[in-house]
Design a protein around this motif. Structure first.
Motif, mmCIF file in Angstrom:
data_model
loop_
_atom_site.group_PDB
_atom_site.id
_atom_site.type_symbol
_atom_site.label_atom_id
_atom_site.label_comp_id
_atom_site.label_asym_id
_atom_site.label_seq_id
_atom_site.Cartn_x
_atom_site.Cartn_y
_atom_site.Cartn_z
ATOM 1 N N LEU A 512 0.896 1.472 -4.913
ATOM 2 C CA LEU A 512 1.088 0.867 -3.602
ATOM 3 C C LEU A 512 1.623 1.938 -2.661
ATOM 4 O O LEU A 512 2.451 2.767 -3.060
ATOM 5 C CB LEU A 512 2.067 -0.307 -3.663
ATOM 6 N N SER A 513 1.155 1.928 -1.429
ATOM 7 C CA SER A 513 1.584 2.929 -0.452
ATOM 8 C C SER A 513 2.571 2.328 0.531
ATOM 9 O O SER A 513 2.496 1.139 0.871
ATOM 10 C CB SER A 513 0.375 3.479 0.307
ATOM 11 N N GLY A 514 3.494 3.158 0.982
ATOM 12 C CA GLY A 514 4.430 2.736 2.010
ATOM 13 C C GLY A 514 3.765 2.692 3.369
ATOM 14 O O GLY A 514 2.613 3.102 3.551
ATOM 15 N N LEU A 562 3.769 -6.843 2.854
ATOM 16 C CA LEU A 562 3.739 -5.977 4.034
ATOM 17 C C LEU A 562 4.077 -4.542 3.682
ATOM 18 O O LEU A 562 3.489 -3.612 4.219
ATOM 19 C CB LEU A 562 4.709 -6.516 5.092
ATOM 20 N N PHE A 563 5.052 -4.331 2.823
ATOM 21 C CA PHE A 563 5.352 -2.995 2.300
ATOM 22 C C PHE A 563 6.113 -3.156 0.988
ATOM 23 O O PHE A 563 6.760 -4.176 0.755
ATOM 24 C CB PHE A 563 6.150 -2.146 3.301
ATOM 25 N N VAL A 571 7.731 5.362 -10.447
ATOM 26 C CA VAL A 571 7.539 6.758 -10.062
ATOM 27 C C VAL A 571 7.204 6.780 -8.572
ATOM 28 O O VAL A 571 6.273 6.100 -8.127
ATOM 29 C CB VAL A 571 6.406 7.417 -10.868
ATOM 30 N N VAL A 572 7.984 7.519 -7.786
ATOM 31 C CA VAL A 572 7.791 7.631 -6.343
ATOM 32 C C VAL A 572 7.208 9.002 -6.043
ATOM 33 O O VAL A 572 7.706 10.022 -6.542
ATOM 34 C CB VAL A 572 9.115 7.425 -5.579
ATOM 35 N N VAL A 596 4.345 7.761 1.435
ATOM 36 C CA VAL A 596 5.142 7.684 0.217
ATOM 37 C C VAL A 596 4.536 6.569 -0.653
ATOM 38 O O VAL A 596 4.245 5.483 -0.141
ATOM 39 C CB VAL A 596 6.626 7.398 0.514
ATOM 40 N N TYR A 597 4.360 6.842 -1.937
ATOM 41 C CA TYR A 597 3.642 5.931 -2.826
ATOM 42 C C TYR A 597 4.530 5.495 -3.992
ATOM 43 O O TYR A 597 5.356 6.273 -4.476
ATOM 44 C CB TYR A 597 2.374 6.587 -3.377
ATOM 45 N N ARG A 598 4.292 4.261 -4.436
ATOM 46 C CA ARG A 598 4.975 3.728 -5.612
ATOM 47 C C ARG A 598 3.966 3.583 -6.748
ATOM 48 O O ARG A 598 2.954 2.896 -6.605
ATOM 49 C CB ARG A 598 5.584 2.359 -5.297
#
Length: 727
Positions: A512-514, A562-563, A571-572, A596-598
């Motif tokens: 998932l992306s920020g 939404l975010f 892992v970020v 920034v990605y999760r």
């Protein structure tokens, strides 16, 4: 002639707003879709298209954004007027009509209901259409939309005061004035009325025990369009307790008429670096009580004009009830030799109470740090000192983040430092300087020349720093001891790799992306208990950055998709090329910003510490980099990890944990080392260093412990070894 709407042209940026996408996406549509409308004007670099044809194509291809409402479609017609003043007259006309309607309904109490704005037929048609839209979109919202778009289009021609700075200036004026009521606020160079609007929001409600007379807002501006806009804006937004009077006039050159009653507060951001401000024709003007301003010192003419407007009241101290002014000025006004005599006169009369240096980027022009001058009406007994405050270091991130982007301004820290100094408090960056010390050959009021950026280092501070340094050394040694036994395998090791995209398809992890959060939702400073930390693309460059959002709102946004919020063990990945990094989240929950990605792994198939160790390797990021736009980024799905069984992953993950512990210990030790070095350097530079135990090679110290000066011959002899000795 009326404006022909079928000939209205729009740019790629306007099409992108209509479609709710980026400009690059519109360029891609032009290349991929043969039926995309052809340009009707402009240049190859900035083509223009017929609005009607573009709207029809967007509808046919289902690309009209849900957020592209009537106002979004109206603005291209206003922009097609292609003239700053014509567009501005439309905005002012809409504001005047809406303000007149509001006053007729009894919603506002104003000095007048409508200001005449001369419009040609094309402009009048646009005003009529905007007023009709206001019936569904809202009057204030419609006016704000048009005003923001107009100011954004002509940002290089119209200098505006940022809203946070306007709020700060009003707060400073309130603190400097003390407990006295404020009945009249003026701005002799009001522009679009931002400062007067900030004043209305602060003082529009009458204080208990005071008369119920509405707050008077007095504004002047030499630009008729801006004065019309400011008049309508204040009537619409200033509230029910405001009497608005905005006049189109040059406050310096037009015949000076003092206000009908003295002004309690003046907030002003006057024009700077003007040469044709009326130096010759105003040579005998009675406002020049402290000396005629030189031709190159137009700002000091504005300062004296502002002082002439102030109410002398019962007293003009920081706690008195006299008039107070806060003026935004270029930094050169505090030091230029041509204005020394006037500055000295203002100091002797007790007019200058404080000078504040702001960080660069606080207001246009953004490349320099402007000054705020706090002025009061002259008093029979002038003050003995002037408060000088340097807030140039009040930023959220170091200035080395980007050469093209200024760090964010910490408005809360600026306000706290200024208000604390005005109330007599002590702290870094502020000092109270006796007037006699400033009345020298230069009369330099630059705060940085007088106010120390930090407090002096005390003996107890040094002892604490040395204690932290020794603890840091032990922690670093302990962290490195477990890694010291590791060695490199001789020869080449051939292990297969797998991409993150393949792992995602195999459902070994999810990505998932920020998102870029609205600026008004982001807070800065230490994260409170009811807040959630925010991870941005600057985290790898500026670890001091502390940003957060409301926890309840963040959790609701996470549930609505939404975010994303992080959980322990995620892992970020920061996917910007200049700040690339990857780590296992141990401070969850946190929100993720843009780029920034999760990565949430399946623990039965992937070890997060092993995955982070593989992803963060710099060559991995270089191979996954993309340069398709002006900013280099890293495609997270193109990153690779070793293909290993889970047991081996966990073994590698344990090593990565220890490596992270050592990196953290080294970072903490480095920070303490910098503090220690800075403190000792400051003591050396000020001659305040002493030794508790002297080396036998140095001359004996005095009984106070302070080092004695060493003769130059002794230094040369000590630095040159004698024959037969090792240096």
């Amino acid at each position: 002639m009326a404006q022909r709407t079928d000939q209205v042209s729009v740019t790629l940026a306007a099409i992108a707003r209509l479609a709710g996408v980026g400009r690059a996406a519109v360029s891609n549509w032009r290349r991929r879709h043969p039926d995309f409308p052809e340009p009707v004007g402009g240049t190859d670099a900035s083509p223009q298209f017929a609005l009607e044809a573009v709207e029809e194509w967007l509808k046919q291809n289902d690309k009209i954004a849900a957020t592209a409402g009537p106002l979004e479609r109206l603005w291209p017609r206003v922009a097609d007027l292609s003239d700053r003043d014509r567009m501005g007259r439309v905005v002012a006309g809409v504001g005047a009509r809406l303000a007149s309607a509001s006053a007729a309904d009894g919603e506002l109490v104003t000095g007048r209901t409508e200001k005449d704005v001369a419009l040609d037929p094309a402009e009048q048609a646009l005003v009529d259409e905007a007023v009709r839209m206001a019936g569904t979109e809202g009057g204030v919202e419609t006016f704000r939309f048009l005003l923001d778009r107009w100011l954004g289009t002509h940002v290089r021609q119209i200098a505006t005061t940022p809203a946070p700075l306007a709020t700060l200036m009003a707060a400073i004026a309130a603190a400097a004035r003390g407990a006295g009521p404020v009945r009249t606020v003026a701005d002799p160079a009001c522009g679009s009325g931002t400062l007067l609007l900030a004043a209305a929001r602060r003082w529009s409600e009458p204080e208990a025990g005071s008369d119920l007379r509405p707050l008077g807002l007095l504004g002047n501006d030499g630009d008729p369009v801006l004065s019309s806009i400011a008049d309508a804006r204040l009537i619409l937004e200033a509230g029910q307790q405001a009497l608005v009077s905005v006049t189109a006039m040059d406050s310096l050159r037009d015949t000076f008429r003092p206000p009908s009653e003295p002004v309690d507060v003046v907030l002003c951001n006057p024009p700077a670096n003007e040469r044709d401000w009326g130096h010759t024709e105003l040579a005998t003007d009675r406002r020049w009580t402290y000396g005629q301003p030189p031709r190159t010192e137009s700002e000091l003419a504005w300062v004296q004009h502002v002082v002439s407007m102030l109410d002398e009241g019962k007293g003009s101290g920081v706690t008195g009830h006299g008039g107070v002014a806060v003026v935004l000025l270029p930094p050169g006004v505090a030091a230029r030799r041509a204005g020394r005599r006037i500055r000295a006169g203002l100091l002797r009369a007790g007019v200058i109470r404080a000078v504040v240096a702001l960080p660069a980027g606080a207001a246009p022009p953004y490349g320099i740090g402007l000054h705020l001058w706090v002025l009061v009406a002259p008093a029979p007994r002038s003050q003995d000192s002037v408060v000088l405050v340097d807030t140039s270091d009040c930023r959220h991130t170091p200035s080395t983040v980007s050469a093209s982007r200024l760090p964010a301004i910490d408005w809360d820290a600026i306000g706290d430092r200024i208000l604390n100094a005005l109330q007599g408090g002590e702290g870094p960056g502020s000092v109270s300087v006796p007037v006699t010390d400033l009345l020298g050959e230069e009369t330099d009021l630059t705060p940085a020349r007088h106010a120390a950026a930090a407090g002096p280092t005390r003996p107890v501070d040094l002892r604490r720093l040395w204690t932290r340094y020794e603890k840091g050394l032990l922690a670093t040694q302990d962290a490195g001891r477990s890694l010291r036994e590791l060695s490199a395998v001789q020869g080449t090791v051939s292990l297969g790799t797998v991409s993150v995209a393949e792992l995602e398809r195999a459902k070994a992890l999810s990505i998932l992306s920020g998102v870029a959060l609205p600026e008004e939702t982001v807070r800065r400073g230490d994260v409170p208990d009811d807040g959630v930390g925010l991870v941005t693309g600057l985290v790898a460059i500026g670890p001091e950055e502390q940003q957060w959002i409301d926890r309840t709102a963040a959790e609701q946004a996470d549930q609505n998709g939404l975010f994303p919020l992080t959980s322990f063990g995620d892992v970020v990945v920061v996917a910007t090329a200049h700040g690339f990094d990857a780590w296992v989240e141990t401070a969850a929950p946190r929100a993720l910003g843009h780029h920034v990605y999760r990565l949430r792994v399946d623990p039965e198939r992937l070890d997060p510490w092993f995955l982070a160790a593989c992803l963060r390797e710099r060559s991995n990021a270089r191979r996954a980099g993309t340069h398709a736009s002006n900013t280099s980024r890293v495609d997270v799905r193109r990153l690779h990890a070793l293909r290993l069984p889970l047991e081996e992953q966990q073994a590698y993950g344990q090593v990565h944990r220890k490596l992270v512990e050592m990196e953290k210990a080294l970072a903490e030790l480095g920070g303490v080392g910098r503090e220690l070095s800075d403190g000792l350097s400051a003591l050396l530079a000020t001659g305040r260093i002493a030794e508790r135990r002297l080396s036998p090679d140095l001359p004996p110290a005095s009984r106070s412990g302070r080092l004695r000066s060493v003769p130059a011959d002794d230094i040369r002899s000590a630095s040159s070894p004698s024959p037969g000795t090792r240096p």
